[in-house]
Write a protein that holds these residues in place. Structure first.
Motif, PDB file in Angstrom:
ATOM      1  N   LEU A  35      35.747  -8.307 -42.523  1.00  0.00           N
ATOM      2  CA  LEU A  35      36.419  -7.121 -41.993  1.00  0.00           C
ATOM      3  C   LEU A  35      35.423  -5.978 -41.882  1.00  0.00           C
ATOM      4  CD1 LEU A  35      39.615  -7.231 -44.227  1.00  0.00           C
ATOM      5  CD2 LEU A  35      39.225  -8.337 -42.035  1.00  0.00           C
ATOM      6  N   TYR A  36      34.431  -6.007 -42.775  1.00  0.00           N
ATOM      7  CA  TYR A  36      33.401  -4.960 -42.812  1.00  0.00           C
ATOM      8  C   TYR A  36      32.084  -5.631 -43.227  1.00  0.00           C
ATOM      9  CZ  TYR A  36      35.207  -5.437 -47.534  1.00  0.00           C
ATOM     10  OH  TYR A  36      35.656  -5.965 -48.716  1.00  0.00           O
ATOM     11  N   PRO A  37      30.955  -4.937 -42.992  1.00  0.00           N
ATOM     12  CA  PRO A  37      29.662  -5.574 -43.266  1.00  0.00           C
ATOM     13  C   PRO A  37      29.292  -5.516 -44.750  1.00  0.00           C
ATOM     14  CG  PRO A  37      29.314  -3.390 -42.382  1.00  0.00           C
ATOM     15  CD  PRO A  37      30.803  -3.598 -42.409  1.00  0.00           C
ATOM     16  N   LEU A  46      50.903  -4.907 -47.266  1.00  0.00           N
ATOM     17  CA  LEU A  46      50.779  -4.480 -45.870  1.00  0.00           C
ATOM     18  C   LEU A  46      50.345  -3.014 -45.897  1.00  0.00           C
ATOM     19  CD1 LEU A  46      51.397  -5.178 -42.824  1.00  0.00           C
ATOM     20  CD2 LEU A  46      53.656  -4.210 -43.219  1.00  0.00           C
ATOM     21  N   ARG A  47      49.069  -2.798 -45.696  1.00  0.00           N
ATOM     22  CA  ARG A  47      48.587  -1.413 -45.762  1.00  0.00           C
ATOM     23  C   ARG A  47      49.072  -0.623 -44.551  1.00  0.00           C
ATOM     24  NH1 ARG A  47      42.233  -1.343 -47.553  1.00  0.00           N
ATOM     25  NH2 ARG A  47      42.409  -2.481 -49.518  1.00  0.00           N
ATOM     26  N   PHE A  48      49.399   0.663 -44.769  1.00  0.00           N
ATOM     27  CA  PHE A  48      49.746   1.498 -43.608  1.00  0.00           C
ATOM     28  C   PHE A  48      48.494   2.094 -42.994  1.00  0.00           C
ATOM     29  CE2 PHE A  48      50.713   4.229 -47.377  1.00  0.00           C
ATOM     30  CZ  PHE A  48      49.771   5.243 -47.175  1.00  0.00           C
ATOM     31  N   GLU A  49      47.360   1.956 -43.645  1.00  0.00           N
ATOM     32  CA  GLU A  49      46.011   2.304 -43.156  1.00  0.00           C
ATOM     33  C   GLU A  49      45.745   3.796 -43.074  1.00  0.00           C
ATOM     34  OE1 GLU A  49      44.454  -0.248 -43.430  1.00  0.00           O
ATOM     35  OE2 GLU A  49      45.480  -1.977 -42.583  1.00  0.00           O
ATOM     36  N   THR A  50      46.659   4.560 -42.503  1.00  0.00           N
ATOM     37  CA  THR A  50      46.582   6.024 -42.525  1.00  0.00           C
ATOM     38  C   THR A  50      48.001   6.560 -42.328  1.00  0.00           C
ATOM     39  OG1 THR A  50      45.765   8.043 -41.485  1.00  0.00           O
ATOM     40  CG2 THR A  50      46.047   6.142 -40.029  1.00  0.00           C
ATOM     41  N   TYR A  84      38.629  -0.548 -36.290  1.00  0.00           N
ATOM     42  CA  TYR A  84      37.753  -0.593 -37.461  1.00  0.00           C
ATOM     43  C   TYR A  84      37.439  -2.013 -37.941  1.00  0.00           C
ATOM     44  CZ  TYR A  84      42.556  -0.788 -39.175  1.00  0.00           C
ATOM     45  OH  TYR A  84      43.869  -1.106 -39.335  1.00  0.00           O
ATOM     46  N   CYS A  85      38.198  -2.983 -37.449  1.00  0.00           N
ATOM     47  CA  CYS A  85      38.235  -4.283 -38.137  1.00  0.00           C
ATOM     48  C   CYS A  85      37.303  -5.322 -37.523  1.00  0.00           C
ATOM     49  CB  CYS A  85      39.667  -4.795 -38.125  1.00  0.00           C
ATOM     50  SG  CYS A  85      39.831  -6.322 -39.053  1.00  0.00           S
ATOM     51  N   GLY A  86      36.527  -5.958 -38.375  1.00  0.00           N
ATOM     52  CA  GLY A  86      35.543  -6.951 -37.945  1.00  0.00           C
ATOM     53  C   GLY A  86      36.150  -8.235 -37.392  1.00  0.00           C
ATOM     54  N   PHE A 125      36.420   3.058 -45.931  1.00  0.00           N
ATOM     55  CA  PHE A 125      36.180   2.526 -44.581  1.00  0.00           C
ATOM     56  C   PHE A 125      34.692   2.221 -44.460  1.00  0.00           C
ATOM     57  CE2 PHE A 125      34.215   3.998 -40.577  1.00  0.00           C
ATOM     58  CZ  PHE A 125      34.557   2.914 -39.785  1.00  0.00           C
ATOM     59  N   LEU A 126      34.372   1.020 -43.989  1.00  0.00           N
ATOM     60  CA  LEU A 126      32.975   0.620 -43.813  1.00  0.00           C
ATOM     61  C   LEU A 126      32.772   0.186 -42.364  1.00  0.00           C
ATOM     62  CD1 LEU A 126      32.800  -1.552 -47.071  1.00  0.00           C
ATOM     63  CD2 LEU A 126      31.807   0.720 -46.752  1.00  0.00           C
ATOM     64  N   PRO A 127      31.917   0.907 -41.612  1.00  0.00           N
ATOM     65  CA  PRO A 127      31.774   0.601 -40.180  1.00  0.00           C
ATOM     66  C   PRO A 127      31.175  -0.785 -39.943  1.00  0.00           C
ATOM     67  CG  PRO A 127      30.228   2.309 -40.877  1.00  0.00           C
ATOM     68  CD  PRO A 127      31.112   2.049 -42.042  1.00  0.00           C
TER      69      PRO A 127
HETATM   70  N1  5AD Z   1      36.291  -1.182 -43.696  1.00  0.00           N
HETATM   71  C1  5AD Z   1      37.049  -1.190 -44.812  1.00  0.00           C
HETATM   72  N2  5AD Z   1      38.245  -1.788 -44.913  1.00  0.00           N
HETATM   73  C2  5AD Z   1      38.694  -2.438 -43.825  1.00  0.00           C
HETATM   74  N3  5AD Z   1      39.840  -3.100 -43.617  1.00  0.00           N
HETATM   75  C3  5AD Z   1      39.829  -3.579 -42.351  1.00  0.00           C
HETATM   76  N4  5AD Z   1      38.680  -3.230 -41.735  1.00  0.00           N
HETATM   77  C4  5AD Z   1      37.962  -2.502 -42.633  1.00  0.00           C
HETATM   78  C5  5AD Z   1      36.711  -1.830 -42.585  1.00  0.00           C
HETATM   79  N5  5AD Z   1      35.942  -1.822 -41.495  1.00  0.00           N
HETATM   80  C6  5AD Z   1      40.938  -3.148 -44.586  1.00  0.00           C
HETATM   81  C7  5AD Z   1      42.250  -2.678 -43.968  1.00  0.00           C
HETATM   82  C8  5AD Z   1      43.129  -3.895 -44.048  1.00  0.00           C
HETATM   83  C9  5AD Z   1      42.538  -4.625 -45.235  1.00  0.00           C
HETATM   84  C10 5AD Z   1      42.876  -6.072 -45.315  1.00  0.00           C
HETATM   85  O1  5AD Z   1      41.152  -4.451 -45.059  1.00  0.00           O
HETATM   86  O2  5AD Z   1      42.800  -1.634 -44.759  1.00  0.00           O
HETATM   87  O3  5AD Z   1      44.492  -3.622 -44.250  1.00  0.00           O
END
Ligand code: 5AD
Ligand code: FES
Length: 361
Positions: free
Chosen positions: A306-308, A159-163, A67-69, A231-233
């Protein structure tokens, strides 16, 4: 401040089974959830919104999360790392604006970081004294590294666990496991950090049940800080063609977090503001009580994507300050320059207000 146990689960939601809690959530309107969360937030943090100065000091990353930019396979990302001098100068400027908390964030797994960060923290502490809180957000490291950083002056760790879903995590973060991440959160707590974690809302493959489990995991982990955002693609990632959920879902989950973790510091995140022009205000109205203006030097800010459509890239972090006070006022809240500990810290015995029994899943 009320100190009785029910206060920490004001609606007795933890007494419900997982299915009953799900039913409760689904049958509540967003307005209802927001109004309940607002009341709880007012009782815990009043109308205060704590500020944290966010410094994104490096976008170098060895991870490849889908997911991460700034994933390592995104060769379009222009990599940078701030020098110690640049970080020190940014912190000094922040101090002059009244900031009492700084968040130092970067990508993960830099071999040279442990030593460098320890040196930097000693220098930073020298400038700030004990009055200021330093939060680190640099990913998973061995426990000894966390110990060194704590000794050098770090106070909090994000420190996010993300899911909370193990297989979804494994699919989205190749080479990593959820259990290692949870172990790192345990290590951080054992080393005496104020620990923050969190997750994204609407990851591809996430179900409503996973979202609810994400919130319950935050409670089980007894987090002092919880960061969530939609979440942002990102166009240069494998998830480019996915769609984000409407902002409303993040708002509902923010409200539920406030109800289940009344003590937590919950930021209204930039990701929410990037998905919807009033996203941060909506989160504040739903129980968030923290803002993290990005004070990274403007010329570097554009590369930490990380996202647009990330907001506030052209604004100097200091310009955001005046913008933010208007935004905060629009939801009847007020910016506070206090260090802003979680109210969890105000009690002597944590076991007093946690029922050890987790909600059955
Ligand atoms: N969209 C939204 N949040 C994101 N993160 C990383 N990529 C994306 C994305 N595409 C968030 C994650 C990470 C935080 C720093 O940014 O949750 O832990
Ligand atoms: Fe950054 Fe408004 S908060 S420009």
């Amino acid at each position: 401040m009320c100190t009785t146990k029910p206060f920490f689960d004001p609606l007795h939601l933890t007494e419900l089974s997982f299915d009953a809690l799900m039913e409760w959530l689904l049958s509540r309107s967003t307005t209802e959830l927001v109004s309940l969360a607002q009341q709880v937030c007012a009782e815990t943090y009043g109308n205060k919104v704590f500020l944290r100065g966010l410094i994104e000091f490096s976008n170098e990353c060895l991870c490849d999360c889908l997911y991460c930019g700034i994933r390592k396979s995104n060769h379009k990302a222009q990599r940078y790392t701030l020098s110690d001098e640049e970080i020190l100068e940014t912190v000094k400027k922040g101090l002059s604006f009244g900031f009492k908390t700084f968040v130092l964030q970067s990508g993960e797994y830099r071999i040279e970081l442990p030593e460098r960060m320890a040196r930097l923290l000693y220098q930073l502490r020298h400038i700030t004294g004990e009055d200021v809180a330093f939060t680190l957000s640099c990913g998973v490291y061995p426990r000894e590294v966390y110990r060194e950083w704590k000794k050098a002056g770090a106070n909090r760790y994000l420190l996010r666990f993300e899911t909370s879903d193990e297989s979804l995590f494994a699919r989205l973060c190749p080479g990593k496991t959820l259990s290692k991440r949870l172990q790192a959160l345990d290590d951080l707590k054992a080393e005496g950090y104020a620990v923050g974690s969190g997750f994204m809302v609407g990851l591809p493959g996430e179900t409503v049940a996973i979202r609810l489990r994400n919130v319950l995991l935050c409670r089980e982990l007894q987090l002092e800080m919880v960061g969530i955002g939609p979440f942002l693609p990102h166009p240069d990632t494998p998830l480019a063609s996915e769609s984000p959920l409407p902002i409303e879902e993040t708002i509902r989950i923010t409200a539920l977090l406030r109800l289940l973790l009344p003590w937590a510091n919950i930021p209204a995140t930039t990701a929410a503001g990037s998905l919807h022009p009033q996203g941060r205000e909506m989160m504040l109205a739903a129980g968030a009580n923290v803002l993290m203006p990005n004070i990274t030097p403007t010329e570097k800010k554009h590369h930490y994507l990380l996202y647009p459509n990330k907001i506030c890239l052209d604004e100097d972090g200091w310009e955001c300050l005046s913008c933010l006070s208007l935004r905060v006022a629009s939801v009847g809240k007020e910016i506070s320059f206090e260090r802003g500990e979680s109210i969890l810290r105000d009690f002597s015995s944590p076991s007093f207000y946690f029922e050890k029994k987790p909600i059955s899943h």
